[in-house]
Design a protein around this motif. Structure first.
Motif, PDB file in Angstrom:
ATOM      1  N   ARG A  96      36.973  32.857  40.698  1.00  0.00           N
ATOM      2  CA  ARG A  96      38.077  32.217  41.400  1.00  0.00           C
ATOM      3  C   ARG A  96      37.674  31.215  42.459  1.00  0.00           C
ATOM      4  N   PHE A  97      36.434  31.105  42.816  1.00  0.00           N
ATOM      5  CA  PHE A  97      36.005  30.191  43.872  1.00  0.00           C
ATOM      6  C   PHE A  97      36.729  30.461  45.184  1.00  0.00           C
ATOM      7  N   GLY A  98      37.228  31.662  45.381  1.00  0.00           N
ATOM      8  CA  GLY A  98      37.957  31.957  46.601  1.00  0.00           C
ATOM      9  C   GLY A  98      39.351  31.354  46.631  1.00  0.00           C
ATOM     10  N   LEU A  99      39.835  30.859  45.507  1.00  0.00           N
ATOM     11  CA  LEU A  99      41.171  30.265  45.432  1.00  0.00           C
ATOM     12  C   LEU A  99      42.223  31.349  45.225  1.00  0.00           C
ATOM     13  N   GLU A 100      43.381  31.150  45.799  1.00  0.00           N
ATOM     14  CA  GLU A 100      44.497  32.068  45.588  1.00  0.00           C
ATOM     15  C   GLU A 100      45.141  31.717  44.249  1.00  0.00           C
ATOM     16  N   PRO A 101      45.234  32.669  43.334  1.00  0.00           N
ATOM     17  CA  PRO A 101      45.778  32.360  42.005  1.00  0.00           C
ATOM     18  C   PRO A 101      47.292  32.149  42.030  1.00  0.00           C
ATOM     19  N   LEU A 102      47.765  31.291  41.133  1.00  0.00           N
ATOM     20  CA  LEU A 102      49.202  31.076  40.997  1.00  0.00           C
ATOM     21  C   LEU A 102      49.880  32.273  40.341  1.00  0.00           C
ATOM     22  N   LEU A 103      49.199  32.900  39.377  1.00  0.00           N
ATOM     23  CA  LEU A 103      49.781  33.986  38.594  1.00  0.00           C
ATOM     24  C   LEU A 103      48.851  35.190  38.551  1.00  0.00           C
ATOM     25  N   ASP A 104      49.427  36.353  38.369  1.00  0.00           N
ATOM     26  CA  ASP A 104      48.650  37.565  38.133  1.00  0.00           C
ATOM     27  C   ASP A 104      49.355  38.330  37.019  1.00  0.00           C
ATOM     28  N   LEU A 105      49.088  37.934  35.784  1.00  0.00           N
ATOM     29  CA  LEU A 105      49.782  38.493  34.629  1.00  0.00           C
ATOM     30  C   LEU A 105      49.000  39.588  33.921  1.00  0.00           C
ATOM     31  N   ARG A 106      47.792  39.845  34.386  1.00  0.00           N
ATOM     32  CA  ARG A 106      46.929  40.870  33.785  1.00  0.00           C
ATOM     33  C   ARG A 106      46.678  40.625  32.297  1.00  0.00           C
ATOM     34  N   LEU A 107      46.621  39.358  31.923  1.00  0.00           N
ATOM     35  CA  LEU A 107      46.280  38.991  30.551  1.00  0.00           C
ATOM     36  C   LEU A 107      44.782  38.756  30.479  1.00  0.00           C
ATOM     37  N   ARG A 108      44.166  39.171  29.411  1.00  0.00           N
ATOM     38  CA  ARG A 108      42.734  38.939  29.209  1.00  0.00           C
ATOM     39  C   ARG A 108      42.548  38.160  27.919  1.00  0.00           C
ATOM     40  N   ALA A 109      41.659  37.203  27.950  1.00  0.00           N
ATOM     41  CA  ALA A 109      41.331  36.398  26.763  1.00  0.00           C
ATOM     42  C   ALA A 109      42.594  35.913  26.075  1.00  0.00           C
ATOM     43  N   ALA A 110      43.452  35.244  26.838  1.00  0.00           N
ATOM     44  CA  ALA A 110      44.744  34.805  26.314  1.00  0.00           C
ATOM     45  C   ALA A 110      44.680  33.426  25.677  1.00  0.00           C
ATOM     46  N   GLU A 111      43.465  32.890  25.463  1.00  0.00           N
ATOM     47  CA  GLU A 111      43.272  31.619  24.763  1.00  0.00           C
ATOM     48  C   GLU A 111      44.092  30.468  25.355  1.00  0.00           C
ATOM     49  N   GLY A 112      44.103  30.361  26.650  1.00  0.00           N
ATOM     50  CA  GLY A 112      44.763  29.245  27.304  1.00  0.00           C
ATOM     51  C   GLY A 112      46.215  29.475  27.673  1.00  0.00           C
ATOM     52  N   VAL A 113      46.768  30.615  27.303  1.00  0.00           N
ATOM     53  CA  VAL A 113      48.170  30.897  27.623  1.00  0.00           C
ATOM     54  C   VAL A 113      48.375  30.883  29.133  1.00  0.00           C
TER      55      VAL A 113
END
Length: 137
Positions: A96-113
Motif C-alpha cells: 500500500r505504500f502507506g496509502l489509505e485505500p479507497l475500498l476494503d472489499l476483501r477480494l483476492r486475485a480479482a483480476e482488476g475488478v
C-alpha cells in the motif's frame, strides 16, 4: 498473500510472488530504480512503471491494484519521488505504500475488478465535484 497453484504452471512464480510480497518496500537495498527493477521484475514491470511516470507527469491518478501495479509504482517512485502524489490505493492490500485505500472489499486475485471499482468511484467523485462547483448558491 494468497495465491492459487492452479493459476500457474509451477511453484516458481508462486514462490516469487511470496518472496516479493515480503520485500521491505522502503528498503535501502531498493533505493535505486535500476536495483528495484532488477530485483523485482523486468520488462513486465518496466513498462507499467513508465506508464505510471507518464500519468503522474500529466497529473492523472494511478490506481494500484495488487502486486504487479505496486512493483511498477515502487520503481516509478524510486525514479521520480514526486510520482507518489499520483498513486491511489484502490483497495486494502499488503502493498500500500502507506496509502489509505479507497475500498476494503476483501477480494483476492480479482483480476482488476477492484481497480475498476476504485476508478469508477474516483470518476464519480470528480463528476460530483464538477456538478457541485457549477451550481450557484
Amino acid at each position: 498473500m494468497l495465491t492459487k497453484r492452479a493459476a500457474v504452471a509451477s511453484w516458481s512464480p508462486v514462490d516469487r510472488n511470496r518472496e516479493v510480497s515480503r520485500c521491505p518496500w522502503r528498503s535501502s537495498a531498493l533505493a535505486r530504480p535500476t536495483t528495484a527493477l532488477a530485483s523485482l521484475g523486468g520488462p513486465e514491470a518496466a513498462v507499467p512503471a513508465g506508464v505510471t511516470l507518464a500519468a503522474a507527469a500529466a497529473r492523472v491518478p494511478v490506481v494500484l491494484d495488487g502486486l504487479a501495479t505496486s512493483i511498477a509504482a515502487l520503481i516509478a517512485v524510486r525514479h521520480e519521488p514526486a510520482a507518489q502524489a499520483a498513486l491511489v490505493a484502490g483497495h486494502r492490500s499488503r502493498e500500500r505504500f502507506g496509502l489509505e485505500p479507497l475500498l476494503d472489499l476483501r477480494l483476492r486475485a480479482a483480476e482488476g475488478v477492484r481497480a475498476c471499482l476504485a476508478a469508477r468511484l474516483l470518476l464519480s467523485a470528480v463528476r460530483l465535484r464538477r456538478e457541485e462547483s457549477g451550481r450557484v448558491t
